[in-house]
Structure formats: structure tokens, C-alpha cells
Write a protein that holds these residues in place. Structure first.
Motif, PDB file in Angstrom:
ATOM      1  N   LEU A  48       0.850  -1.193   0.000  1.00 53.67           N
ATOM      2  CA  LEU A  48       0.000   0.000   0.000  1.00 53.67           C
ATOM      3  C   LEU A  48       0.881   1.236   0.000  1.00 53.67           C
ATOM      4  O   LEU A  48       1.836   1.314   0.783  1.00 53.67           O
ATOM      5  CB  LEU A  48      -0.888   0.027   1.237  1.00 53.67           C
ATOM      6  N   VAL A  49       0.568   2.192  -0.855  1.00 49.96           N
ATOM      7  CA  VAL A  49       1.278   3.465  -0.887  1.00 49.96           C
ATOM      8  C   VAL A  49       0.239   4.574  -0.896  1.00 49.96           C
ATOM      9  O   VAL A  49      -0.577   4.661  -1.818  1.00 49.96           O
ATOM     10  CB  VAL A  49       2.210   3.588  -2.112  1.00 49.96           C
ATOM     11  N   GLY A  50       0.249   5.405   0.139  1.00 49.49           N
ATOM     12  CA  GLY A  50      -0.692   6.506   0.241  1.00 49.49           C
ATOM     13  C   GLY A  50      -0.112   7.800  -0.290  1.00 49.49           C
ATOM     14  O   GLY A  50       1.066   8.083  -0.077  1.00 49.49           O
ATOM     15  N   VAL A  51      -0.949   8.565  -0.983  1.00 50.26           N
ATOM     16  CA  VAL A  51      -0.552   9.900  -1.448  1.00 50.26           C
ATOM     17  C   VAL A  51      -0.606  10.818  -0.235  1.00 50.26           C
ATOM     18  O   VAL A  51      -1.615  10.883   0.463  1.00 50.26           O
ATOM     19  CB  VAL A  51      -1.481  10.411  -2.567  1.00 50.26           C
ATOM     20  N   ARG A  52       0.498  11.505   0.019  1.00 49.30           N
ATOM     21  CA  ARG A  52       0.620  12.348   1.217  1.00 49.30           C
ATOM     22  C   ARG A  52      -0.527  13.322   1.387  1.00 49.30           C
ATOM     23  O   ARG A  52      -0.972  13.944   0.442  1.00 49.30           O
ATOM     24  CB  ARG A  52       1.916  13.140   1.183  1.00 49.30           C
ATOM     25  N   ASP A 109       8.259  -5.449  -9.272  1.00 48.28           N
ATOM     26  CA  ASP A 109       7.392  -6.624  -9.351  1.00 48.28           C
ATOM     27  C   ASP A 109       6.348  -6.699  -8.238  1.00 48.28           C
ATOM     28  O   ASP A 109       5.810  -7.765  -7.963  1.00 48.28           O
ATOM     29  CB  ASP A 109       8.228  -7.909  -9.400  1.00 48.28           C
ATOM     30  N   LYS A 110       6.049  -5.591  -7.586  1.00 45.52           N
ATOM     31  CA  LYS A 110       5.011  -5.557  -6.536  1.00 45.52           C
ATOM     32  C   LYS A 110       3.682  -5.128  -7.143  1.00 45.52           C
ATOM     33  O   LYS A 110       3.620  -4.458  -8.162  1.00 45.52           O
ATOM     34  CB  LYS A 110       5.390  -4.573  -5.420  1.00 45.52           C
ATOM     35  N   ARG A 111       2.618  -5.507  -6.473  1.00 45.20           N
ATOM     36  CA  ARG A 111       1.273  -5.041  -6.806  1.00 45.20           C
ATOM     37  C   ARG A 111       1.012  -3.857  -5.886  1.00 45.20           C
ATOM     38  O   ARG A 111       0.709  -4.043  -4.712  1.00 45.20           O
ATOM     39  CB  ARG A 111       0.241  -6.126  -6.542  1.00 45.20           C
ATOM     40  N   ILE A 112       1.156  -2.670  -6.432  1.00 42.12           N
ATOM     41  CA  ILE A 112       0.994  -1.464  -5.623  1.00 42.12           C
ATOM     42  C   ILE A 112      -0.471  -1.052  -5.613  1.00 42.12           C
ATOM     43  O   ILE A 112      -1.092  -0.917  -6.675  1.00 42.12           O
ATOM     44  CB  ILE A 112       1.852  -0.306  -6.161  1.00 42.12           C
ATOM     45  N   VAL A 113      -1.009  -0.853  -4.421  1.00 40.48           N
ATOM     46  CA  VAL A 113      -2.320  -0.238  -4.295  1.00 40.48           C
ATOM     47  C   VAL A 113      -2.058   1.198  -3.856  1.00 40.48           C
ATOM     48  O   VAL A 113      -1.630   1.447  -2.728  1.00 40.48           O
ATOM     49  CB  VAL A 113      -3.222  -0.980  -3.289  1.00 40.48           C
ATOM     50  N   LEU A 114      -2.247   2.117  -4.776  1.00 42.85           N
ATOM     51  CA  LEU A 114      -2.076   3.536  -4.525  1.00 42.85           C
ATOM     52  C   LEU A 114      -3.364   4.039  -3.880  1.00 42.85           C
ATOM     53  O   LEU A 114      -4.460   3.757  -4.383  1.00 42.85           O
ATOM     54  CB  LEU A 114      -1.800   4.264  -5.839  1.00 42.85           C
ATOM     55  N   VAL A 115      -3.247   4.756  -2.763  1.00 45.96           N
ATOM     56  CA  VAL A 115      -4.420   5.163  -1.992  1.00 45.96           C
ATOM     57  C   VAL A 115      -4.479   6.687  -1.915  1.00 45.96           C
ATOM     58  O   VAL A 115      -3.484   7.332  -1.593  1.00 45.96           O
ATOM     59  CB  VAL A 115      -4.374   4.575  -0.561  1.00 45.96           C
ATOM     60  N   ASP A 116      -5.660   7.232  -2.211  1.00 43.42           N
ATOM     61  CA  ASP A 116      -5.882   8.666  -2.042  1.00 43.42           C
ATOM     62  C   ASP A 116      -7.272   8.872  -1.464  1.00 43.42           C
ATOM     63  O   ASP A 116      -8.111   7.970  -1.510  1.00 43.42           O
ATOM     64  CB  ASP A 116      -5.724   9.411  -3.367  1.00 43.42           C
ATOM     65  N   ASP A 117      -7.506  10.065  -0.916  1.00 43.01           N
ATOM     66  CA  ASP A 117      -8.798  10.313  -0.281  1.00 43.01           C
ATOM     67  C   ASP A 117      -9.879  10.652  -1.304  1.00 43.01           C
ATOM     68  O   ASP A 117     -10.961  10.080  -1.289  1.00 43.01           O
ATOM     69  CB  ASP A 117      -8.702  11.373   0.816  1.00 43.01           C
ATOM     70  N   ALA A 177      -7.052   2.919  -5.087  1.00 43.44           N
ATOM     71  CA  ALA A 177      -8.128   2.881  -4.102  1.00 43.44           C
ATOM     72  C   ALA A 177      -8.382   4.302  -3.621  1.00 43.44           C
ATOM     73  O   ALA A 177      -7.443   5.002  -3.230  1.00 43.44           O
ATOM     74  CB  ALA A 177      -7.758   1.989  -2.922  1.00 43.44           C
ATOM     75  N   VAL A 178      -9.645   4.729  -3.665  1.00 40.09           N
ATOM     76  CA  VAL A 178     -10.016   6.066  -3.194  1.00 40.09           C
ATOM     77  C   VAL A 178     -11.244   5.965  -2.307  1.00 40.09           C
ATOM     78  O   VAL A 178     -12.096   5.100  -2.509  1.00 40.09           O
ATOM     79  CB  VAL A 178     -10.276   7.053  -4.354  1.00 40.09           C
ATOM     80  N   LEU A 179     -11.315   6.848  -1.332  1.00 42.03           N
ATOM     81  CA  LEU A 179     -12.498   6.893  -0.483  1.00 42.03           C
ATOM     82  C   LEU A 179     -13.675   7.510  -1.240  1.00 42.03           C
ATOM     83  O   LEU A 179     -14.787   7.009  -1.197  1.00 42.03           O
ATOM     84  CB  LEU A 179     -12.200   7.690   0.798  1.00 42.03           C
ATOM     85  N   ILE A 180     -13.417   8.590  -1.972  1.00 43.81           N
ATOM     86  CA  ILE A 180     -14.459   9.306  -2.712  1.00 43.81           C
ATOM     87  C   ILE A 180     -14.022   9.502  -4.162  1.00 43.81           C
ATOM     88  O   ILE A 180     -12.916   9.971  -4.430  1.00 43.81           O
ATOM     89  CB  ILE A 180     -14.734  10.701  -2.093  1.00 43.81           C
ATOM     90  N   ASP A 181     -14.904   9.158  -5.090  1.00 49.06           N
ATOM     91  CA  ASP A 181     -14.708   9.488  -6.501  1.00 49.06           C
ATOM     92  C   ASP A 181     -15.774  10.522  -6.847  1.00 49.06           C
ATOM     93  O   ASP A 181     -16.966  10.225  -6.827  1.00 49.06           O
ATOM     94  CB  ASP A 181     -14.863   8.252  -7.383  1.00 49.06           C
ATOM     95  N   ARG A 182     -15.335  11.750  -7.121  1.00 51.62           N
ATOM     96  CA  ARG A 182     -16.289  12.836  -7.368  1.00 51.62           C
ATOM     97  C   ARG A 182     -16.468  13.185  -8.838  1.00 51.62           C
ATOM     98  O   ARG A 182     -17.194  14.103  -9.189  1.00 51.62           O
ATOM     99  CB  ARG A 182     -15.904  14.079  -6.573  1.00 51.62           C
TER     100      ARG A 182
END
Length: 178
Positions: free
Chosen positions: A37-41, A96-104, A131-136
């Protein structure tokens, strides 16, 4: 909360959305092998931590967690003036990782494009999922989230605000109208 704001998600609704997203990540990737998991700051990194905790509760496995600062990858640096540069904190190889990029909040897609550019500079992942909490809505680039907590149709003039408490746990999501 001001008069022009509406609560879209409260804490229990956010918790349900994050639990669902965690299950969807596990299903799509058939478990946790090579998933990071990698979150956008500033927002995404807090949510990524919450997702890691949910995945640990579900699978009993602690997957790697990192955060990425996209300041130097933004396409509007010239028009925004000086922006503070944050810290990218990824202490594991991305190759070779499966990155799940996370943003709000997913809006135009430009933040995600910048985050993907930054990730590619750090390694060659097998895939990048979003992965996002909200898609606007209101995309300006061909970017779509793989995992969405909630779709919230908005006007361009409205803002979606994700509030965090002192422990950096998501507290509520509000829609602010002009």
C-alpha cells in the motif's frame, strides 16, 4: 460545519467503506502476496494506514506500507508558486510488486498521474491499482479507480473535504457548496 456543507459520510460509513475496500483488494489480488500500500501524502497516507490495519484484521498479515509526496511531479508547479515539499517514505522495493495507490478524493486524475510518475521513478511494479475513499468525477485524464468507497457526483465548484481526527483517523467526509 458551515451552512453550505453537507455530511456525505460519517465515521461508521467511512469504516464500512474501508472494510469493503480492504476485502476487494484481497479478492482482486487473491490474498496479500506481493501487495503493498502506498498513500498519497496528506489524506491518502492516513487512509492507507487504515486499510493496512483492516487487511491485518482480516488476513493476519501485515503488508508493507509507504507514502509518497507528489509535489515535484505536479503539472501546475509553475502556476502555484512555491509549495512545501513533503517526504516520500517507501522503505521496500517496488519492483514486481502489486501497488495499491491510496488517495482520499479522486477528482481530475492529475494527482494520481503525478503519483504514478513518482512511483515509476522508484521502481518497476507489476501493476498499480487505485483505491479512493471518494470518486467525485470530472476526470481530465483517463484514470479510473479500482476500489471506490463512494461515488459522489459533484459540481466543479463544490469541494469534497475529508476530515481526520487527532489520531489521523478519518472522521467524516463533507460536501462544501460555494
Amino acid at each position: 460545519m458551515t451552512a453550505g456543507e453537507t455530511i456525505i459520510l460519517d465515521r461508521p460509513a467511512i469504516n464500512r467503506a474501508l472494510t469493503r475496500i480492504a476485502h476487494e483488494i484481497l479478492e482482486k489480488n487473491k490474498g496479500t502476496e506481493d501487495v503493498v500500500l502506498v498513500g498519497v501524502r496528506r489524506g491518502g497516507d492516513y487512509l492507507a494506514r487504515c486499510l493496512r490495519n483492516r487487511i491485518r484484521e482480516i488476513e493476519g498479515v501485515e503488508i508493507p506500507l509507504g507514502s509518497i509526496d507528489i509535489t515535484m511531479y505536479r503539472d501546475d508547479l509553475g502556476s502555484r508558486g512555491k509549495l512545501p515539499i513533503g517526504k516520500t517514505d517507501i522503505l521496500f522495493p517496488l519492483d514486481d510488486k502489486r501497488i495499491v495507490l491510496v488517495d482520499d478524493v479522486l477528482f481530475t486524475g492529475r494527482t494520481i498521474r503525478a503519483a504514478m510518475d513518482a512511483l515509476i521513478d522508484l521502481g518497476r511494479p507489476r501493476c498499480i491499482q487505485l483505491a479512493v475513499l471518494i470518486d467525485r468525477g470530472h476526470r481530465e485524464l483517463p484514470i479510473r479507480a479500482d476500489f471506490v468507497g463512494r461515488n459522489v457526483p459533484t459540481a466543479r465548484s463544490e469541494d469534497v473535504l475529508v476530515q481526520f481526527d487527532d489520531q489521523l483517523t478519518p472522521e467524516e467526509v463533507r460536501l462544501a457548496k460555494p
